[in-house]
Design a protein around this motif. Structure first.
Motif, PDB file in Angstrom:
ATOM      1  N   GLN A  10      -9.875  10.587  -4.695  1.00 17.02           N
ATOM      2  CA  GLN A  10      -9.128   9.644  -3.865  1.00 17.02           C
ATOM      3  C   GLN A  10      -8.426   8.681  -5.063  1.00 17.02           C
ATOM      4  OE1 GLN A  10     -11.398   8.327  -0.530  1.00 17.02           O
ATOM      5  NE2 GLN A  10     -10.018   9.247   0.582  1.00 17.02           N
ATOM      6  N   PRO A  11      -9.137   8.206  -5.891  1.00 16.35           N
ATOM      7  CA  PRO A  11      -8.359   7.074  -6.747  1.00 16.35           C
ATOM      8  C   PRO A  11      -7.297   7.743  -7.448  1.00 16.35           C
ATOM      9  CG  PRO A  11     -10.679   6.944  -7.106  1.00 16.35           C
ATOM     10  CD  PRO A  11     -10.466   8.155  -6.015  1.00 16.35           C
ATOM     11  N   HIS A  12      -7.318   9.166  -7.963  1.00 15.49           N
ATOM     12  CA  HIS A  12      -6.254   9.642  -8.512  1.00 15.49           C
ATOM     13  C   HIS A  12      -5.001   9.850  -7.591  1.00 15.49           C
ATOM     14  CE1 HIS A  12      -8.768  10.646 -12.184  1.00 15.49           C
ATOM     15  NE2 HIS A  12      -9.625  10.732 -11.166  1.00 15.49           N
ATOM     16  N   LEU A  13      -5.512  10.281  -6.301  1.00  9.32           N
ATOM     17  CA  LEU A  13      -4.387  10.533  -5.278  1.00  9.32           C
ATOM     18  C   LEU A  13      -3.748   9.409  -4.973  1.00  9.32           C
ATOM     19  CD1 LEU A  13      -3.851  13.048  -3.263  1.00  9.32           C
ATOM     20  CD2 LEU A  13      -5.264  12.082  -1.640  1.00  9.32           C
ATOM     21  N   ALA A  14      -4.357   8.220  -5.017  1.00 11.30           N
ATOM     22  CA  ALA A  14      -3.858   6.855  -4.340  1.00 11.30           C
ATOM     23  C   ALA A  14      -2.715   6.248  -5.603  1.00 11.30           C
ATOM     24  CB  ALA A  14      -4.821   5.808  -4.346  1.00 11.30           C
ATOM     25  N   GLY A  15      -3.141   6.856  -7.029  1.00 12.75           N
ATOM     26  CA  GLY A  15      -2.266   6.391  -8.223  1.00 12.75           C
ATOM     27  C   GLY A  15      -1.224   7.116  -8.033  1.00 12.75           C
ATOM     28  N   ALA A  16      -1.242   8.575  -7.849  1.00 10.93           N
ATOM     29  CA  ALA A  16      -0.326   9.610  -7.871  1.00 10.93           C
ATOM     30  C   ALA A  16       0.582   8.920  -6.637  1.00 10.93           C
ATOM     31  CB  ALA A  16      -0.786  10.825  -7.520  1.00 10.93           C
ATOM     32  N   ALA A  17       0.038   8.610  -5.372  1.00 13.54           N
ATOM     33  CA  ALA A  17       1.019   8.279  -4.272  1.00 13.54           C
ATOM     34  C   ALA A  17       1.895   7.100  -4.708  1.00 13.54           C
ATOM     35  CB  ALA A  17       0.206   8.089  -3.034  1.00 13.54           C
ATOM     36  N   ARG A  18       1.118   5.984  -5.447  1.00 13.60           N
ATOM     37  CA  ARG A  18       2.080   4.622  -5.552  1.00 13.60           C
ATOM     38  C   ARG A  18       3.036   5.162  -6.649  1.00 13.60           C
ATOM     39  NH1 ARG A  18      -1.699  -0.138  -6.998  1.00 13.60           N
ATOM     40  NH2 ARG A  18       0.246  -1.130  -7.058  1.00 13.60           N
ATOM     41  N   SER A  19       2.816   5.765  -7.728  1.00 19.36           N
ATOM     42  CA  SER A  19       3.767   6.001  -8.720  1.00 19.36           C
ATOM     43  C   SER A  19       4.691   7.077  -8.152  1.00 19.36           C
ATOM     44  CB  SER A  19       3.005   6.451 -10.188  1.00 19.36           C
ATOM     45  OG  SER A  19       2.776   7.863  -9.782  1.00 19.36           O
ATOM     46  N   GLY A  20       4.347   7.803  -7.326  1.00 17.63           N
ATOM     47  CA  GLY A  20       5.281   8.512  -6.962  1.00 17.63           C
ATOM     48  C   GLY A  20       6.349   8.316  -5.913  1.00 17.63           C
ATOM     49  N   LEU A  21       5.784   7.310  -4.847  1.00 10.00           N
ATOM     50  CA  LEU A  21       6.903   6.575  -4.136  1.00 10.00           C
ATOM     51  C   LEU A  21       7.979   5.894  -4.805  1.00 10.00           C
ATOM     52  CD1 LEU A  21       7.153   6.281  -0.974  1.00 10.00           C
ATOM     53  CD2 LEU A  21       6.230   4.008  -1.062  1.00 10.00           C
ATOM     54  N   ALA A  22       7.368   5.153  -5.671  1.00  8.83           N
ATOM     55  CA  ALA A  22       8.553   4.394  -6.755  1.00  8.83           C
ATOM     56  C   ALA A  22       9.627   5.429  -7.322  1.00  8.83           C
ATOM     57  CB  ALA A  22       7.732   3.640  -8.036  1.00  8.83           C
ATOM     58  N   LEU A  23       9.101   6.691  -7.908  1.00  5.01           N
ATOM     59  CA  LEU A  23       9.803   7.490  -8.330  1.00  5.01           C
ATOM     60  C   LEU A  23      10.756   8.187  -7.458  1.00  5.01           C
ATOM     61  CD1 LEU A  23      10.425   8.850 -11.268  1.00  5.01           C
ATOM     62  CD2 LEU A  23       8.885  10.901 -10.410  1.00  5.01           C
ATOM     63  N   VAL A  24      10.048   8.636  -6.126  1.00  2.00           N
ATOM     64  CA  VAL A  24      10.824   9.442  -5.328  1.00  2.00           C
ATOM     65  C   VAL A  24      12.287   8.800  -4.663  1.00  2.00           C
ATOM     66  CG1 VAL A  24      10.818  10.412  -2.979  1.00  2.00           C
ATOM     67  CG2 VAL A  24       9.207  11.078  -4.460  1.00  2.00           C
ATOM     68  N   TRP A  25      11.987   7.621  -4.294  1.00  3.16           N
ATOM     69  CA  TRP A  25      13.006   6.593  -3.725  1.00  3.16           C
ATOM     70  C   TRP A  25      14.238   6.571  -4.634  1.00  3.16           C
ATOM     71  CZ3 TRP A  25      15.582   1.989  -4.225  1.00  3.16           C
ATOM     72  CH2 TRP A  25      14.825   0.912  -4.963  1.00  3.16           C
ATOM     73  N   LYS A  26      13.637   6.302  -5.971  1.00  5.20           N
ATOM     74  CA  LYS A  26      14.911   6.120  -7.060  1.00  5.20           C
ATOM     75  C   LYS A  26      15.746   7.547  -7.094  1.00  5.20           C
ATOM     76  CE  LYS A  26      12.546   2.703  -9.707  1.00  5.20           C
ATOM     77  NZ  LYS A  26      11.699   2.616 -10.755  1.00  5.20           N
ATOM     78  N   ILE A  27      15.016   8.558  -7.093  1.00  3.37           N
ATOM     79  CA  ILE A  27      15.661   9.978  -7.217  1.00  3.37           C
ATOM     80  C   ILE A  27      16.440  10.459  -5.907  1.00  3.37           C
ATOM     81  CG2 ILE A  27      15.318  12.318  -7.642  1.00  3.37           C
ATOM     82  CD1 ILE A  27      13.022  11.513  -9.271  1.00  3.37           C
ATOM     83  N   VAL A  28      15.993   9.910  -4.671  1.00  2.93           N
ATOM     84  CA  VAL A  28      16.569  10.377  -3.528  1.00  2.93           C
ATOM     85  C   VAL A  28      17.917   9.665  -3.473  1.00  2.93           C
ATOM     86  CG1 VAL A  28      16.781   9.656  -0.864  1.00  2.93           C
ATOM     87  CG2 VAL A  28      14.743  10.473  -2.091  1.00  2.93           C
ATOM     88  N   LEU A  29      18.134   8.386  -4.190  1.00  3.32           N
ATOM     89  CA  LEU A  29      19.503   7.560  -4.183  1.00  3.32           C
ATOM     90  C   LEU A  29      20.329   8.612  -5.148  1.00  3.32           C
ATOM     91  CD1 LEU A  29      18.952   3.883  -4.399  1.00  3.32           C
ATOM     92  CD2 LEU A  29      18.600   5.394  -2.437  1.00  3.32           C
ATOM     93  N   VAL A  30      19.796   8.991  -6.399  1.00  6.13           N
ATOM     94  CA  VAL A  30      20.733   9.696  -7.183  1.00  6.13           C
ATOM     95  C   VAL A  30      21.318  11.059  -6.464  1.00  6.13           C
ATOM     96  CG1 VAL A  30      20.863  11.012  -9.229  1.00  6.13           C
ATOM     97  CG2 VAL A  30      19.561   8.787  -9.159  1.00  6.13           C
ATOM     98  N   VAL A  31      20.366  11.703  -5.746  1.00  2.06           N
ATOM     99  CA  VAL A  31      20.452  13.000  -4.873  1.00  2.06           C
ATOM    100  C   VAL A  31      21.807  12.761  -3.839  1.00  2.06           C
ATOM    101  CG1 VAL A  31      19.498  14.599  -3.404  1.00  2.06           C
ATOM    102  CG2 VAL A  31      18.342  13.932  -5.597  1.00  2.06           C
TER     103      VAL A  31
END
Lengths: 249, 253
Positions: free
Chosen positions: B173-194
């Motif tokens: 879970q701690p790794h999952l939570a870390g991946a989710a937080r860093s993931g969301l920040a990355l995903v929304w930036k890439i969505v704008l480019v896409v």
């Protein structure tokens, strides 16, 4: 005190370990056990005593069915027995409370049972809702022992369960383990404490240094309830005279 | 509680200071390239009531959620598999490294070329950018699983479901939570480019139109509005989730 050679009724479990070798990272082998035959009758309390690193824990793990990579056999398959294990380290789930840790190992049908009496008996009532990270090592060991005994198993496998407990707590817990044995649970316990073994065991198995094998089995015929301090001291002195390694214990 | 409120007050004061510095700089610069914050907020209010701001944010948010879920699910599955099996890790480690180092722009362009300018291509492009990061984090988490607890679970013969619920997932879970937080920040930036490259709607598309019109107020307005939504998810969902999964650690102190 007399050498043990009791065939008795058919054993609850019997292990014949011809050899157990660990593989080192460099590929070479390290032989931990060479030739142990060990049988436990129902309700029998057996203590394993031997020098540090001689393979006592390895023997326990094989008997509990946790290590199957060895030459030999365990009859019946440990998977067919109900076995409660208290490891050398408590191995509690840090993210579950004390009560949840105990409840989790119970069979599904008994998961909802009231654990208050068991928890109180182990002096854990004030800690039932706490997480293991908040407990001292001694308290964590009590939880580990309570978890193993909550199962009401056919066989209790205990790896130095009373280390780092204060004298009173250790005495209380020894009494509970002895009661379990009197009630028909077989107990296999590793200990370094010779007095403890003499207080509790029906049979003491002396192991040699690595690669370990059985040096001698000693049957203690006197009922547990009748063993007092002077008797234990006399037995210990007699054992120490034959096994110089025990003189410190 | 006192610490929490003083921390919140400090953050609020820092934000006010930033807005003040922006307002002063914009007034001094007096240029179309740097609108003042009050003008940007006025744009947001106007677009939110009579324009496409809300619908564009909703569309982008939908893409973020779908690609985030896909990336987390696949990334977790791949990461756990690589962490559990040395053979799989040896076989596919290079694939992960290649994907990890392929620029987001290249993946996006290739997805659009191979799948057309479609919704599926957009979501796949975002997910492919995120999957390797999640996989690497989860692989490390899986490698750190405790063999002692695994043996305890075997000794007490826990069912596969109990092992998963009480032994495996809490460790991950701690790794999952870390991946989710860093993931969301990355995903929304890439969505704008896409969206900028190949979609006819969404915040990224709106920003590209504003860019062509050199409407900096609108660019900043859209960015700030969407950033506010993502911050709300971060503070309202992800951080409370992370605090929940770490509650047993905090209680130890």
């Amino acid at each position: 005190m007399k050498p043990m050679s009791d065939a008795g009724a058919s054993p609850l479990i019997e292990a014949v370990i011809r050899a157990k070798t660990y593989r080192r990272p460099d590929g070479t082998g390290m032989e931990a056990v060479r030739g142990i035959t060990l049988a436990l009758r129902r309700g029998e309390f057996v203590c394993l005593i031997g020098p540090s690193g001689c393979g006592k824990t390895t023997t326990l793990r094989i008997l509990a069915g946790l290590d199957r990579a060895f030459e030999g056999e365990v009859r019946p398959d440990p998977a067919t027995l109900s076995i409660g294990v208290a490891f050398q380290e408590p191995r509690l789930l840090p993210w579950r409370t004390v009560e949840e840790n105990i409840r989790l190992v119970l069979p599904k049908a008994r998961r909802a049972m009231d654990l208050a009496r068991l928890i109180a008996r182990f002096g854990l009532s004030a800690h039932a809702a706490r997480y293991p990270g908040e407990l001292s090592l001694g308290l964590a060991r009590r939880v580990s022992l309570a978890r193993a005994m909550a199962l009401e198993p056919d066989l209790l496998v205990l790896d130095e369960p009373f280390v780092s407990l204060d004298a009173q707590a250790a005495a209380d817990l020894r009494r509970y383990v002895a009661l379990a044995a009197d009630g028909g649970t077989s107990v296999l316990m590793v200990t370094h404490n010779v007095r403890e073994a003499l207080e509790l065991a029906d049979r003491v198995v002396m192991l040699a240094p690595r690669p370990t094998h059985v040096v001698e089995e000693v049957c203690l015929a006197l009922p547990r309830a009748m063993r007092d301090g002077p008797w234990i001291e006399a037995e210990r002195a007699a054992l120490a005279a034959r096994f110089p390694l025990l003189r410190e214990g | 509680m006192k610490l929490l409120s003083s921390g919140t007050a400090a953050r609020a004061a820092s934000l006010v200071l930033l807005l003040l510095a922006w307002e002063i700089t914009a007034t001094l610069a007096h240029s179309r390239s740097l609108p003042a914050p009050h003008a940007v907020f006025a744009f947001i209010a106007r677009e939110a009531t009579g324009g496409d701001l809300v619908s564009n944010i909703a569309i982008t948010l939908g893409r973020v959620v779908v690609s985030f879920v896909v990336a987390m699910a696949l990334g977790c599955a791949i990461g756990v598999a690589l962490g559990r099996s040395r053979r799989l890790d040896t076989a596919f480690d290079t694939w992960v490294i290649v994907l990890l180092n392929t620029p987001a722009l290249v993946i996006t362009v290739l997805c659009y070329i191979w799948l057309g300018l479609t919704e599926a291509a957009a979501v796949l492009a975002v997910a492919l950018n995120k999957i390797p990061t999640v996989a690497v984090l989860m692989r490390e988490g899986t490698r750190a699983l405790s063999p002692e607890l695994d043996e305890m679970a075997s000794a007490f013969r826990l069912s596969p479901m109990d092992r998963l619920r009480h032994v495996l997932i809490p460790q991950l879970q701690p790794h999952l939570a870390g991946a989710a937080r860093s993931g969301l920040a990355l995903v929304w930036k890439i969505v704008l480019v896409v969206e900028l490259l190949g979609r006819p709607n969404g915040v990224g598309y709106a920003i590209s139109v504003c860019f062509q019109l050199f409407d900096v107020t609108a660019v900043l307005g859209y960015s700030l509005a969407f950033m506010a939504v993502m911050l709300a998810i971060e503070y309202g969902v992800l951080q409370p989730y992370e605090a929940h999964v770490r509650r047993w650690r905090l209680s130890a102190h």
